[in-house]
Scaffold this active site. Structure first.
Site, mmCIF file in Angstrom:
data_model
loop_
_atom_site.group_PDB
_atom_site.id
_atom_site.type_symbol
_atom_site.label_atom_id
_atom_site.label_comp_id
_atom_site.label_asym_id
_atom_site.label_seq_id
_atom_site.Cartn_x
_atom_site.Cartn_y
_atom_site.Cartn_z
ATOM 1 N N ARG A 43 2.619 -40.553 53.111
ATOM 2 C CA ARG A 43 3.097 -41.687 52.317
ATOM 3 C C ARG A 43 2.940 -43.006 53.056
ATOM 4 O O ARG A 43 3.770 -43.921 52.928
ATOM 5 C CB ARG A 43 4.558 -41.495 51.875
ATOM 6 C CG ARG A 43 4.795 -40.254 51.028
ATOM 7 C CD ARG A 43 4.061 -40.305 49.693
ATOM 8 N NE ARG A 43 4.309 -39.097 48.920
ATOM 9 C CZ ARG A 43 3.511 -38.003 48.958
ATOM 10 N NH1 ARG A 43 2.425 -38.003 49.696
ATOM 11 N NH2 ARG A 43 3.800 -36.954 48.238
ATOM 12 N N SER A 76 10.071 -40.474 42.968
ATOM 13 C CA SER A 76 10.768 -40.024 44.169
ATOM 14 C C SER A 76 11.347 -41.220 44.923
ATOM 15 O O SER A 76 10.626 -42.164 45.255
ATOM 16 C CB SER A 76 9.818 -39.259 45.088
ATOM 17 O OG SER A 76 9.383 -38.064 44.469
ATOM 18 N N GLU A 114 10.983 -44.261 49.732
ATOM 19 C CA GLU A 114 9.615 -44.166 49.227
ATOM 20 C C GLU A 114 9.385 -45.253 48.193
ATOM 21 O O GLU A 114 8.295 -45.797 48.066
ATOM 22 C CB GLU A 114 9.361 -42.788 48.614
ATOM 23 C CG GLU A 114 7.923 -42.575 48.180
ATOM 24 C CD GLU A 114 7.611 -41.132 47.840
ATOM 25 O OE1 GLU A 114 6.879 -40.913 46.862
ATOM 26 O OE2 GLU A 114 8.090 -40.222 48.553
#
Length: 308
Positions: free
Chosen positions: A172, A226, A300
């Site tokens: 990520r 998320s 995130e």
């Protein structure tokens, strides 16, 4: 006093003052952009950036699926790529997709062309530009595995193609993040490579991913996907759930926000939440999980703009 917005470069696209950004985000919250710019195409964006005062902040907003726009709005110019950046071209097992192409559309285009390997994008709630920046992925696959290159534009309006290796991908994260050497560059398009397969087989896998997502994620709610990255060796939803935050309403200034009963790593706006409610919930959960488990959760979801 002179308003910097009176001296913006001429454009062919749209330039809007004090434009509310909430309608452009999946949470449906947030204040206005001082200026919202929707460029007509790459040349329009390049000319605008080249002529823009370097002191004016620039923020790129994709389709708003993984972002909280704070209630005080966003300073400077917010750029939202639109129709001029949503094309997909196919050659053998390679696809070139504009930054504004939704990830799910990319998956379907690949399936139609008999290109396998991009099915996981059917489960990613975002667009190609965001996927390139954050190395988006799900169900065991990531962008770095299928991306070969990306076309970027810097703050001066200069465009160039960079190989995927230059993006320095990790979980990520990429060189385009705030702490990376390419921070501030705008993703214009991306080139992906898959492998040949029968379209029917690919579409069957996409249908399976879509069904799984519908059963396990609150996709019809006002959500941002998320919330936290998964810590090493565990899942964020397990930590949020264990700390007792699944379905628990939290309010700072509005109607409140909560983590979904369906998936405890998905925050939702159940009605009249403010951005302060949503971000405040995330911070409260981070602090509580750290105190109870010793694990530090990392966002995130991107948060942009000013608090009211």
């Amino acid at each position: 006093m002179t308003d910097w917005r009176d001296n913006l470069p001429a454009v062919r696209g749209k330039l809007l003052r004090d434009e509310p950004l909430g309608p452009f985000t999946w949470f449906r919250v947030g204040g206005p952009a001082e200026v919202l710019f929707v460029p007509e195409d790459e040349a329009d964006l390049s000319a605008f950036l080249a002529g823009l005062d370097p002191a004016v902040p620039v923020t790129v907003l994709g389709i708003g699926s993984n972002v909280i726009v704070r209630d005080g709005g966003v300073e400077g110019v917010v750029i939202r790529l639109g129709r001029g950046f949503n094309g997909v071209t196919v050659a053998e097992t390679t696809l070139v997709a504009g930054a504004a192409v939704p990830d799910a559309v990319l998956a379907r285009k690949a399936a139609d062309a008999g290109i396998a390997g991009l099915e996981f994008y059917a489960g990613v709630p975002g667009s190609v530009g965001g996927a390139v920046v954050m190395n988006a992925g799900c169900y065991g696959a990531e962008t770095c595995e299928v991306l070969t290159s990306a076309r970027l534009m810097d703050r001066q309006g200069r465009a160039r193609d960079v190989a995927a290796e230059e993006l320095a991908y990790s979980y990520r994260h990429s060189a385009l993040h705030e702490d990376g050497p390419l921070h501030g560059q705008i993703v214009l398009s991306a080139t992906f490579r898959g492998r040949p397969d029968q379209p029917e087989a690919i579409k069957a896998r996409i249908a399976e991913i879509t069904s799984r997502r519908e059963q396990t994620q609150p996709i019809r709610e006002k959500t941002g996907g998320s919330t936290f990255k998964n810590p090493e060796g565990t899942s964020s939803w397990k930590l949020v759930d264990k700390a007792g935050w699944r379905g628990k309403l939290f309010s700072v200034t509005g109607g409140g926000a909560k983590f979904s009963e369906l998936h405890a790593n998905f925050m939702i706006n159940p009605g009249e939440a403010t951005a302060a409610d949503i971000e405040g919930l995330g911070e409260a959960v981070r602090a509580d999980v750290l105190e109870k488990t010793g694990v530090q959760l990392h966002w995130e979801i991107k948060r942009i703009g000013r608090a009211r």
